[in-house]
Design a protein around this motif. Structure first.
Motif, short mmCIF file in Angstrom:
data_model
loop_
_atom_site.label_atom_id
_atom_site.label_comp_id
_atom_site.label_asym_id
_atom_site.label_seq_id
_atom_site.Cartn_x
_atom_site.Cartn_y
_atom_site.Cartn_z
N ALA A 270 0.75 -1.28 0.21
CA ALA A 270 -0.08 0.02 -0.20
C ALA A 270 0.81 1.33 0.01
O ALA A 270 0.70 2.02 0.96
CB ALA A 270 -0.87 0.07 1.29
N GLU A 272 0.64 4.17 -1.66
CA GLU A 272 -0.21 5.33 -1.65
C GLU A 272 -0.71 5.81 -0.14
O GLU A 272 -0.40 6.91 0.23
CB GLU A 272 -1.33 5.34 -2.50
CG GLU A 272 -1.05 4.83 -3.87
CD GLU A 272 -1.05 3.25 -4.37
OE1 GLU A 272 -1.44 3.23 -5.46
OE2 GLU A 272 -0.95 2.48 -3.37
N ILE A 273 -1.08 4.52 0.43
CA ILE A 273 -1.39 4.91 1.97
C ILE A 273 -0.17 5.46 2.79
O ILE A 273 -0.15 6.20 3.75
CB ILE A 273 -2.33 3.74 2.59
CG1 ILE A 273 -3.14 3.50 1.75
CG2 ILE A 273 -2.50 4.10 3.97
CD1 ILE A 273 -4.43 4.54 1.48
N VAL A 276 0.55 8.91 1.89
CA VAL A 276 -0.53 10.00 2.62
C VAL A 276 -0.20 10.15 4.25
O VAL A 276 -0.40 11.19 4.88
CB VAL A 276 -1.81 9.18 2.37
CG1 VAL A 276 -2.85 10.06 3.19
CG2 VAL A 276 -2.20 9.45 1.02
N THR A 277 0.23 8.89 4.81
CA THR A 277 0.26 8.84 6.38
C THR A 277 1.48 9.58 6.54
O THR A 277 1.34 10.38 7.78
CB THR A 277 0.16 7.48 6.87
OG1 THR A 277 -0.91 6.67 6.28
CG2 THR A 277 0.23 7.40 8.40
N ILE A 381 -5.34 8.33 -2.57
CA ILE A 381 -6.17 7.44 -1.87
C ILE A 381 -7.15 6.58 -3.01
O ILE A 381 -7.53 5.67 -2.79
CB ILE A 381 -7.26 8.29 -0.86
CG1 ILE A 381 -6.55 8.57 0.33
CG2 ILE A 381 -8.24 7.45 -0.53
CD1 ILE A 381 -7.16 9.66 1.31
N ALA A 384 -5.25 4.25 -4.23
CA ALA A 384 -5.13 2.80 -3.45
C ALA A 384 -6.32 2.05 -3.48
O ALA A 384 -6.56 0.63 -3.25
CB ALA A 384 -4.67 3.42 -2.06
N ARG A 385 -7.48 2.79 -3.42
CA ARG A 385 -8.76 1.72 -3.65
C ARG A 385 -8.81 1.16 -4.93
O ARG A 385 -9.46 0.05 -4.85
CB ARG A 385 -9.91 2.85 -3.68
CG ARG A 385 -10.20 3.46 -2.13
CD ARG A 385 -11.21 4.66 -1.94
NE ARG A 385 -11.30 5.27 -0.81
CZ ARG A 385 -12.21 6.25 -0.62
NH1 ARG A 385 -12.84 7.08 -1.67
NH2 ARG A 385 -12.14 6.74 0.72
#
Length: 395
Positions: A270, A272-273, A276-277, A381, A384-385
């Motif tokens: 993941a 992308e997550i 972002v985090t 996001i 990622a989805r």
């Protein structure tokens, strides 16, 4: 070692106001031409795929010769310092571009490119940690001695470049990256050659990941220059300016090393997550350090920024590895790194220009991160989805 030698000449040897002028001049004379030259280096080396070992050795040898020129300039204080420093930056960039093309050719079986890049980065961090105190010790002998040490290291690197296996000089199966995934280019390989390949986009995930990384790299350049002058004028309680800067540098380096280690462990889970985090954490840390400004929070911000920069960069590498076809992947790595270097220069320029107010400076730093985060979070996001299943064909 070169940084130790230049810092003593450009930064610590003169009053703060004069040092700001010198560093601004250094940044303008070296970095401004470098930002113009950097986009040319990658495409130029793309045209020399069969001489990578020679190109790496040439970059090492050039830096060795320039270190000798710098050794005279730091003592005499002549203008040669600036063009020689520019030459070191250009040769360093050329080496980095060639290395990004060489690493995929040296991967062991079942060894991911992201894991290899993380180990190369960690090796560089460890080498920096070893060389910094050695450079400081050599500087005690005289201002030119760290540059003599750099000369010896670069000469050794010149010979080591030729020790690489001959397969790194092969360009079989490679092409030049056109980092594009708009409607005009999302139809498979081009039937006609593209005259001017450029850094546009390779799909939503890579584009926004590159934007977030650019924000973090911009923050890195900003913090380096802003905190250098701030801590020199207002050092940590009970510490000298040099020790204060050293503490922040150690925190940043430790954070970077931890981020690299965590990135190698997570690999491409993941990405992308992850981006972002970590950018959100940096934003929160910058806002907190600005509101409750203090030595501990500044050191904490440096560590968090270093951690996030390393982890976000490895996540970007994972996305390039996932979404960019192998045919053009090495070129994509080189071109993305050029953009990140230019973001670092921009951040450094902002850091020099700001007044030495800790709260104001860190709020500006938070603004830089917020801009990158808010403009990329939605796209990352969404990607990622979708699970990264939409893989653009890049020609």
């Amino acid at each position: 070692m070169i940084t130790v030698a230049l810092a003593s000449t450009v930064f610590f040897s003169v009053p703060t106001d004069e040092a700001r002028g010198r560093v601004a001049l250094y940044l303008g004379i070296t970095m401004a031409p470098f930002t113009l030259l950097a986009p040319v280096i990658g495409p130029l080396l793309d045209r020399l795929p069969h001489g990578r070992r020679a190109a790496m050795a040439g970059a090492m040898l050039a830096r060795a010769m320039l270190a000798l020129i710098l050794s005279g300039a730091v003592v005499a204080g002549t203008f040669e310092l600036y063009p020689a420093a520019l030459g070191v930056l250009v040769a360093s960039k050329a080496y980095g571009v060639v290395r990004s093309a060489v690493v995929p050719r040296l991967l062991p079986p079942r060894f991911s490119l992201v894991k290899a890049n993380s180990r190369v980065t960690l090796g560089g961090l460890l080498a920096t940690g070893v060389a910094a105190p050695i450079g400081a010790g050599l500087h005690a002998l005289g201002p030119r001695w760290p540059l003599y040490g750099a000369f010896v290291i670069f000469i050794a690197g010149t010979f080591l470049s030729f020790s690489l296996p001959p397969k790194v000089d092969s360009a079989k199966g490679e092409d030049t990256a056109l980092l594009a995934a708009d409607e005009e280019h999302l139809h498979g390989p081009h039937l006609k050659p593209v005259k001017r390949p450029g850094l546009r986009t390779v799909g939503i995930a890579v584009t926004h990941a590159l934007g977030a990384n650019a924000a973090l790299r911009c923050l890195s350049g900003f913090l380096i220059f802003f905190l250098a002058f701030l801590l020199r004028e207002h050092p940590m309680s009970g510490q000298s300016a040099a020790v204060s800067l050293g503490i922040v540098a150690v925190c940043a380096g430790t954070g970077n090393a931890c981020g690299t280690a965590v990135g190698a462990w997570l690999r491409s889970r993941a990405p992308e997550i992850i981006i972002v985090t970590v950018v959100a954490f940096v934003l929160a840390a910058a806002i907190t350090a600005a509101i409750f400004f203090g030595a501990v929070l500044v050191a904490f911000l440096a560590a968090i920024a270093g951690f996030a920069q390393a982890l976000a960069k490895l996540s970007l590498d994972a996305l390039i590895q996932r979404d960019v076809p192998e045919l053009v992947r090495t070129s994509a790595f080189a071109r993305s790194e050029t953009l990140l270097q230019m973001a670092w220069v921009l951040g450094g320029a902002v850091g020099i220009a700001l007044p030495l107010n800790g709260t104001l400076g860190l709020l500006v730093g938070a603004g830089i991160v917020a801009t990158g985060w808010l403009t990329t979070v939605r796209g990352l996001i969404r990607s990622a989805r979708q699970g990264g299943t939409a893989r653009p064909h890049v020609a």
